[in-house]
Design a protein around this motif. Sequence first.
Motif, PDB file in Angstrom:
ATOM      1  N   LEU A   1       0.831  -1.205   0.000  1.00  0.00           N
ATOM      2  CA  LEU A   1       0.000   0.000   0.000  1.00  0.00           C
ATOM      3  C   LEU A   1       0.865   1.254   0.000  1.00  0.00           C
ATOM      4  CD1 LEU A   1      -2.784  -1.022   2.548  1.00  0.00           C
ATOM      5  CD2 LEU A   1      -3.163  -0.489   0.134  1.00  0.00           C
ATOM      6  N   ALA A   2       1.969   1.233   0.757  1.00  0.00           N
ATOM      7  CA  ALA A   2       2.833   2.407   0.841  1.00  0.00           C
ATOM      8  C   ALA A   2       3.647   2.607  -0.426  1.00  0.00           C
ATOM      9  CB  ALA A   2       3.761   2.288   2.051  1.00  0.00           C
TER      10      ALA A   2
ATOM     11  N   GLU B   1      -7.064  -4.587  10.612  1.00  0.00           N
ATOM     12  CA  GLU B   1      -5.975  -4.532  11.590  1.00  0.00           C
ATOM     13  C   GLU B   1      -5.037  -3.373  11.298  1.00  0.00           C
ATOM     14  OE1 GLU B   1      -2.238  -7.338  13.073  1.00  0.00           O
ATOM     15  OE2 GLU B   1      -4.053  -8.280  12.275  1.00  0.00           O
ATOM     16  N   LEU B   2      -4.755  -3.152  10.013  1.00  0.00           N
ATOM     17  CA  LEU B   2      -3.879  -2.054   9.633  1.00  0.00           C
ATOM     18  C   LEU B   2      -4.536  -0.707   9.917  1.00  0.00           C
ATOM     19  CD1 LEU B   2      -1.181  -1.267   8.459  1.00  0.00           C
ATOM     20  CD2 LEU B   2      -2.128  -1.552   6.161  1.00  0.00           C
ATOM     21  N   ARG B   3      -5.824  -0.621   9.672  1.00  0.00           N
ATOM     22  CA  ARG B   3      -6.548   0.625   9.990  1.00  0.00           C
ATOM     23  C   ARG B   3      -6.457   0.928  11.489  1.00  0.00           C
ATOM     24  NH1 ARG B   3     -10.759  -1.061   6.008  1.00  0.00           N
ATOM     25  NH2 ARG B   3     -10.806   0.520   4.348  1.00  0.00           N
TER      26      ARG B   3
ATOM     27  N   GLY C   1      -3.839  11.089  10.620  1.00  0.00           N
ATOM     28  CA  GLY C   1      -2.755  10.905   9.664  1.00  0.00           C
ATOM     29  C   GLY C   1      -3.203  10.095   8.457  1.00  0.00           C
ATOM     30  N   ALA C   2      -2.300   9.251   7.956  1.00  0.00           N
ATOM     31  CA  ALA C   2      -2.612   8.420   6.789  1.00  0.00           C
ATOM     32  C   ALA C   2      -3.729   7.452   7.134  1.00  0.00           C
ATOM     33  CB  ALA C   2      -1.373   7.658   6.343  1.00  0.00           C
ATOM     34  N   GLY C   3      -4.539   7.143   6.138  1.00  0.00           N
ATOM     35  CA  GLY C   3      -5.636   6.206   6.347  1.00  0.00           C
ATOM     36  C   GLY C   3      -5.907   5.384   5.113  1.00  0.00           C
ATOM     37  N   ILE C   4      -6.610   4.287   5.303  1.00  0.00           N
ATOM     38  CA  ILE C   4      -6.966   3.405   4.184  1.00  0.00           C
ATOM     39  C   ILE C   4      -8.399   3.723   3.764  1.00  0.00           C
ATOM     40  CG2 ILE C   4      -7.295   1.027   3.440  1.00  0.00           C
ATOM     41  CD1 ILE C   4      -5.174   0.265   5.550  1.00  0.00           C
TER      42      ILE C   4
ATOM     43  N   LEU D   1      -4.076   3.711   0.234  1.00  0.00           N
ATOM     44  CA  LEU D   1      -3.432   4.341   1.381  1.00  0.00           C
ATOM     45  C   LEU D   1      -3.379   5.827   1.069  1.00  0.00           C
ATOM     46  CD1 LEU D   1      -1.932   4.175   4.102  1.00  0.00           C
ATOM     47  CD2 LEU D   1       0.189   4.001   2.800  1.00  0.00           C
ATOM     48  N   ALA D   2      -4.299   6.583   1.659  1.00  0.00           N
ATOM     49  CA  ALA D   2      -4.392   8.020   1.399  1.00  0.00           C
ATOM     50  C   ALA D   2      -3.495   8.761   2.391  1.00  0.00           C
ATOM     51  CB  ALA D   2      -5.831   8.487   1.540  1.00  0.00           C
TER      52      ALA D   2
END
Length: 249
Positions: free
Chosen positions: A32-33, A68-70, A80-83, A92-93
């Motif tokens: 995603l990154a 889980e990542l969220r 900050g960054a979010g999905i 990944l915004a």
Amino acid sequence: MSVLVLGRPAVRAGGVVRHPARRMVRVLLGVLAVRANRALPLEWIIDALWPVRPPASAAANVRSHLAELRRLLDAVDPDGAGIVTSRAGYVLAADPDVVDVTQFQHLLAEGRELRACGADADAARCLARAVGLWRGPVMSGAPVPDVVRPDVTVLDEQRLCAIEDLAEVRLALGCAHDLVPALAGLVVEHPLRERLWHNLVGALAAAGRRTEALAVYQRLVRVLDSELGVEPSASTAALYEAVRRDRRG
């Protein structure tokens, strides 16, 4: 907040670094990154996580890993960054300076622009920041999926180019002594990158170590001949001749 994948995948905020506990989530953060702010279809993510034989529950597993990542991102910095979920897939915004990949590429481009304008000192600071973002190989400690292998190859090449650019601009600023140890290690690690050898010869010569500079050039001649069957480029040969004619050092 920072999303870090130039090294072990992690999220950092306020000096605290958090690593995803599960391997699949680390891989998910990495892909995603590497493709931040681009929509990744569910099928593409499944291919990334299970390149050979995805389980029947793959789609549900992906959604579980995303959840889980969220939670991790929200725990570190809810603003900050979010999905983001869209019709095209999952994104990944994040602002460009939040993800180390996009921050590195921005700093590299800025450093080159500054150098082209003759602002060598500013270019050196910018390029040093870019190189300093790397903590290890891309997605270190996690398998790099084939679907992002081309992206990772490009990033690896950009890193080496940034190191070479930084060496050249620091040489122009008279920092030859500081460059020699790092360049000596890099030519061992990347023996077929002639530009690194060129910089090492130049740094040794500028540091007054003419005999060593000439010996390094001869090593380069042997490496290129044995590995590729070619000779050094005209610019490197010209540097060698200039060093050879200079009897100082």
